[in-house]
Design a protein around this motif. Structure first.
Motif, short mmCIF file in Angstrom:
data_model
loop_
_atom_site.label_atom_id
_atom_site.label_comp_id
_atom_site.label_asym_id
_atom_site.label_seq_id
_atom_site.Cartn_x
_atom_site.Cartn_y
_atom_site.Cartn_z
N VAL A 140 0.77 -1.25 -0.05
CA VAL A 140 -0.13 -0.16 -0.01
C VAL A 140 0.85 1.16 0.15
CG1 VAL A 140 -1.64 1.36 1.41
CG2 VAL A 140 -2.09 -1.31 0.91
N TYR A 141 2.24 1.21 0.80
CA TYR A 141 2.93 2.39 0.75
C TYR A 141 3.99 2.59 -0.13
CZ TYR A 141 -0.34 2.96 4.56
OH TYR A 141 -1.20 3.20 5.52
N ALA A 142 3.96 1.59 -1.08
CA ALA A 142 5.17 1.58 -2.21
C ALA A 142 5.39 3.00 -3.01
CB ALA A 142 4.91 0.48 -2.95
N ASP A 143 4.50 3.52 -3.28
CA ASP A 143 4.04 4.77 -3.84
C ASP A 143 4.98 5.72 -3.14
OD1 ASP A 143 3.70 3.73 -6.19
OD2 ASP A 143 1.62 4.40 -6.03
N ARG A 144 4.43 5.92 -1.69
CA ARG A 144 4.90 6.88 -0.69
C ARG A 144 6.39 6.53 -0.57
NH1 ARG A 144 7.24 9.58 2.42
NH2 ARG A 144 6.24 10.49 4.25
N VAL A 145 6.93 5.30 -0.19
CA VAL A 145 8.51 5.15 -0.27
C VAL A 145 9.09 5.69 -1.59
CG1 VAL A 145 10.26 3.62 0.13
CG2 VAL A 145 8.25 3.60 1.36
N GLY A 146 8.54 5.23 -2.71
CA GLY A 146 9.15 5.61 -3.87
C GLY A 146 9.27 7.21 -4.15
N GLU A 147 8.27 8.06 -3.61
CA GLU A 147 8.28 9.39 -3.89
C GLU A 147 9.31 10.10 -2.92
OE1 GLU A 147 4.55 10.53 -2.37
OE2 GLU A 147 3.39 9.92 -4.08
N ASP A 148 9.48 9.28 -1.79
CA ASP A 148 10.69 9.91 -0.88
C ASP A 148 11.99 9.42 -1.61
OD1 ASP A 148 9.33 10.54 1.33
OD2 ASP A 148 9.99 9.35 2.64
N ARG A 149 12.22 8.37 -2.05
CA ARG A 149 13.39 7.99 -2.99
C ARG A 149 13.70 8.68 -4.14
NH1 ARG A 149 17.49 4.93 -3.97
NH2 ARG A 149 17.94 3.83 -5.81
N GLN A 150 12.47 9.17 -4.86
CA GLN A 150 12.70 10.01 -5.96
C GLN A 150 13.04 11.57 -5.64
OE1 GLN A 150 12.80 8.93 -9.13
NE2 GLN A 150 13.41 11.26 -9.90
N SER A 151 12.63 11.93 -4.50
CA SER A 151 12.92 13.42 -4.21
C SER A 151 14.38 13.36 -3.84
CB SER A 151 12.30 13.72 -2.88
OG SER A 151 12.63 13.33 -1.91
N GLY A 152 14.98 12.16 -3.06
CA GLY A 152 16.22 12.09 -2.87
C GLY A 152 17.27 12.18 -4.08
N ILE A 153 16.66 11.35 -5.11
CA ILE A 153 17.62 11.33 -6.41
C ILE A 153 17.55 12.73 -7.03
CG2 ILE A 153 17.54 10.66 -8.67
CD1 ILE A 153 16.43 7.71 -7.74
N GLU A 154 16.31 13.31 -6.90
CA GLU A 154 16.41 14.73 -7.42
C GLU A 154 17.35 15.85 -6.60
OE1 GLU A 154 12.06 15.71 -7.71
OE2 GLU A 154 11.81 14.01 -9.31
N SER A 155 17.50 15.33 -5.28
CA SER A 155 18.25 16.32 -4.68
C SER A 155 19.61 15.85 -4.47
CB SER A 155 17.64 16.05 -3.09
OG SER A 155 16.41 16.52 -2.95
N GLY A 156 19.96 15.03 -5.38
CA GLY A 156 21.50 14.71 -5.23
C GLY A 156 21.90 13.45 -4.47
N ARG A 207 22.71 20.03 1.05
CA ARG A 207 23.34 18.70 1.39
C ARG A 207 24.48 18.88 2.01
NH1 ARG A 207 24.62 14.82 -3.38
NH2 ARG A 207 26.82 15.64 -3.21
N SER A 208 24.76 18.13 3.01
CA SER A 208 26.02 18.15 3.90
C SER A 208 27.01 17.32 2.80
CB SER A 208 26.04 17.38 5.17
OG SER A 208 27.02 17.40 6.05
N ASP A 209 28.33 18.01 2.72
CA ASP A 209 29.22 17.41 1.76
C ASP A 209 29.30 16.12 2.22
OD1 ASP A 209 29.73 19.57 0.48
OD2 ASP A 209 31.54 20.14 1.85
N GLU A 210 29.49 15.11 0.96
CA GLU A 210 29.76 13.73 0.87
C GLU A 210 31.08 12.99 1.67
OE1 GLU A 210 27.88 11.58 -2.21
OE2 GLU A 210 28.23 13.24 -3.29
N ASP A 211 32.21 14.08 1.59
CA ASP A 211 33.42 13.92 2.04
C ASP A 211 33.49 13.86 3.52
OD1 ASP A 211 33.53 16.30 1.41
OD2 ASP A 211 35.48 16.30 1.12
N ASP A 212 32.40 14.62 4.15
CA ASP A 212 32.32 14.89 5.57
C ASP A 212 31.78 13.58 6.22
OD1 ASP A 212 33.42 17.23 5.47
OD2 ASP A 212 31.55 18.45 5.69
N GLU A 213 32.33 13.36 7.66
CA GLU A 213 31.55 12.59 8.44
C GLU A 213 30.28 12.85 8.79
OE1 GLU A 213 33.07 9.32 9.17
OE2 GLU A 213 34.42 9.81 7.57
#
Length: 189
Positions: free
Chosen positions: A131-147, A160-166
């Motif tokens: 039932v919530y697959a689309d909801r989870v997919g929306e979060d994932r897509q927003s993550g992709i769009e956000s880098g 976004r916090s730098d990827e090379d930072d801890e």
């Protein structure tokens, strides 16, 4: 202190997000995570500690970013969190999933629902019915769009916090303090 010049958080935190803290907080931290990812699990208590330390100055939101190519149970776990959220227990299930990261199979999730006092028949029906697959997919897509490309990916006030930072306590604390300073108009932050 560096911040990434990558794509900003898309969309900004809104009513659909799972949020702890006040919307009037000067700083918003968004964490994209995967319930089966050991790095997401490691940063989770750090974020909780930061939220506790900064109180009303920090709110945080969690968004799903299941890495299904590496973590076969991550999608189901994210959908289980949403099913629990539909019964008002998102954060309780969120905690449970990180604490029991090695037990994310369907049977374990159903036992978690029972432990949390959920309507277990409804929960099992919603998780098995995806039932919530689309909801989870929306979060994932927003993550992709956000880098975001991995987990955890953290944004502070939409950057976004730098990827090379801890993503350790002291590093994130310094970034939050700087963001609080900026929110208050302190040019020395």
């Amino acid at each position: 202190m560096s911040q990434s010049s990558a794509t900003p958080l898309t969309p900004p935190v809104g009513p659909r997000d799972h949020v702890q803290g006040s919307s009037s907080a000067g700083v918003t931290l968004v964490a994209y995570g995967d319930y089966e990812c050991p790095f997401s699990r490691a940063v989770h208590p750090v974020i909780k500690q930061l939220h506790q330390q900064f109180g009303g100055e920090l709110r945080w939101a969690f968004r799903h970013f299941p890495l299904t190519n590496k973590h076969p149970d991550a999608q189901r776990a994210a959908e289980a969190a949403e099913a629990a959220g539909a019964q008002g227990k998102f954060w309780e299930m969120h905690e449970y999933l990180f604490e029991h990261q090695s037990a994310l199979d369907a049977g374990s999730l159903n036992r978690a629902a029972e432990t949390l006092g959920l309507d277990t028949a409804k929960f099992a029906r919603e998780v098995s019915g995806r039932v919530y697959a689309d909801r989870v997919g929306e979060d994932r897509q927003s993550g992709i769009e956000s880098g975001a490309s991995g987990t955890p990916t953290i944004f502070i006030n939409g950057v976004r916090s730098d990827e090379d930072d801890e993503d350790d306590f002291e590093t994130l604390k310094a970034k939050i303090e700087a963001a609080i300073g900026l929110a208050k108009g302190d040019d020395c932050a």
